[in-house]
Design an enzyme around this catalytic site. Structure first.
Site, short mmCIF file in Angstrom:
data_model
loop_
_atom_site.label_atom_id
_atom_site.label_comp_id
_atom_site.label_asym_id
_atom_site.label_seq_id
_atom_site.Cartn_x
_atom_site.Cartn_y
_atom_site.Cartn_z
CG ASP A 1 -1.72 1.08 1.48
OD1 ASP A 1 -2.57 1.38 0.69
OD2 ASP A 1 -1.24 2.29 2.10
CB CYS B 1 -3.21 1.43 -2.46
SG CYS B 1 -2.90 3.40 -3.03
CG ASP B 2 -3.24 -2.92 0.83
OD1 ASP B 2 -2.87 -3.72 -0.13
OD2 ASP B 2 -2.53 -3.16 1.89
CG LEU B 3 -8.80 -0.67 2.87
CD1 LEU B 3 -8.93 0.35 3.73
CD2 LEU B 3 -9.27 -2.14 3.39
N GLY C 1 -9.19 -3.96 -3.29
CA GLY C 1 -10.26 -5.16 -3.00
C GLY C 1 -11.76 -4.54 -3.39
#
Length: 426
Positions: free
Chosen positions: A145, A173-175, A178
């Site tokens: 991230d 960015c991770d979330l 997803g």
């Protein structure tokens, strides 16, 4: 609220979740919340890396793991062993979706790539989340991230002017990767319902960051101006930022002329509306720093709670600056069921963030906490048609691992009746 017997939007959809940590796990959790049967595949020696993100050594009581893996069933299988790979292939035969977030090429090397699995199941929706995507010069790189926030431009425009680079306070960015992956999976699944054909869904942390630079990219494309940090202020409207009061901070969104005039009325200062520096939005943006100073001087005369009452009564969009504890004490957050609970066999009652999307006919539900490591190994394989004797052999060989929900010691063994949580809806 959940009506007993209500269907779930994705009920009957089977998802094989071969993910680690956050982006992929968040994608499959969103699908699980909407009713999909998500099978979380973990390695036997410690499981998902987030199981180790706890204050103790017990992999079963990690808040980080529980936050990303509710509503899932779990199996633990060694993918370094060809027999473990065969277990996943068996699950894929009856699945609708597979989600993975390994570095591109890793699953291909062990026979779990999208081409190999779609030969087993032509309707499979195979979703891959990586740092940089499956193509391009950076495809083989690992991604985090922090790196994606830096390379997407987000860090260059976050924080206060003149200060060192700052990342967004959450792993955005991770979330977002997803979330975009779940959007892609559902789009591909609709296509499959129409045609019977599966497809490859490919997204990345980098793209998830770039896609969120909406205002900043639009400005750059139109004018060539490169966005810089502005604290809490808006790039196109003013006043629209967090400002100090006598005892804290208040967020004020007086972003159009009508709300600007209402704000000035509450402040009791006709001089602001008469000041040519603040006559319209263009002028206020040109003189935004001066405007912030003028407003801060006036707002410091009263505490936040008094300003909130006055501004709400006048119809000016405004709100207090909360920390996390205050968020979940707020009556609106509670009314919208953004705090829900399940019962975990080791941790007891566990609180979760509620589902942010409410469906009237097929509501999302938080039905169970994250699984213990290998909690459903025997159950899931039996459903997939694997004979009991073969399951026993896999357990004895260490290829498969099983932790019964009522075995508090964590010893391997046959699954027994789990402690099921109270179902909560949103």
């Amino acid at each position: 609220m959940l009506i007993p017997g209500s269907p779930r939007a994705l009920e009957g959809v089977r998802v094989v979740d071969v993910t680690q940590v956050m982006a992929g796990a968040y994608c499959s959790m969103l699908l699980a919340d909407m009713g999909a049967d998500v099978i979380k595949v973990e390695r036997p020696d410690g499981g998902d890396d987030t199981r180790g993100m706890s204050r103790g050594s017990d992999v079963e009581v990690s808040p980080a793991f529980n936050a990303m893996n509710r509503n899932k069933r779990g199996i633990a299988v060694d993918l370094k062993d060809p027999r473990g790979v065969d277990v996943v292939r068996q699950l894929v035969r009856g699945a609708d979706v597979l989600v993975e977030n390994f570095r591109p090429g890793m699953l291909e090397r062990i026979g779990l790539g999208q081409q190999a699995l779609r030969e087993l199941n032509a309707g499979l929706v195979y979703c891959s989340i990586s740092g940089f995507g499956a193509t391009g010069p950076y495809a083989g790189r690992g991604g985090y991230d922090l790196v994606a926030q830096a390379m997407s431009g987000l860090m260059s425009m976050t924080g206060e002017p003149g200060r060192p680079p700052a990342k967004v306070g959450v792993p955005i960015c991770d979330l977002n990767a997803g979330l975009f992956a779940a959007y892609g999976v559902l789009s591909a699944y609709v296509h499959r319902l129409r045609t019977g054909e599966g497809q490859f869904v490919d997204t990345s942390l980098l793209e998830a960051g770039v896609a969120y630079t909406v205002w900043e990219t639009a400005m750059f494309f139109a004018t060539g101006d490169v966005a810089r940090p502005m604290g809490s202020a808006h790039r196109l409207s003013a006043p629209y930022e967090a400002l100090p009061t006598a005892d804290g901070w208040i967020a004020i969104g007086a972003a159009n002329q009508r709300n600007w005039e209402r704000l000035c009325s509450v402040l009791g200062d006709g001089g602001l509306t008469a000041d040519p520096r603040f006559a319209d939005n263009a002028a206020r943006m040109t003189h935004r720093i001066e405007l912030s100073g003028e407003l801060a001087t006036r707002l410091r005369r009263r505490p936040t709670a008094e300003w909130l009452d006055l501004l709400h009564a006048a119809g000016v969009p405004t709100g207090p600056l909360y920390d996390i504890e205050q968020v979940y004490a707020d009556p609106q957050v509670q009314a919208r069921e953004m705090l829900v609970e399940t019962v975990h066999p080791r941790m007891g009652r566990v609180r979760h963030i509620g589902a942010p999307v409410k469906l009237s006919a097929t509501p999302s539900t938080v039905r169970r906490p994250a699984p213990l490591l290998g909690q459903h190994s025997r159950e899931v394989l039996a459903e997939a048609g694997v004979p009991d004797a073969e399951i026993d052999e896999l357990l004895a060989a260490g290829v498969l691992f099983s932790t019964p929900a009522d075995d508090r010691t964590g010893r391997p063994g046959a699954d027994r009746t789990p402690l099921e949580p109270t179902e909560v809806s949103a």
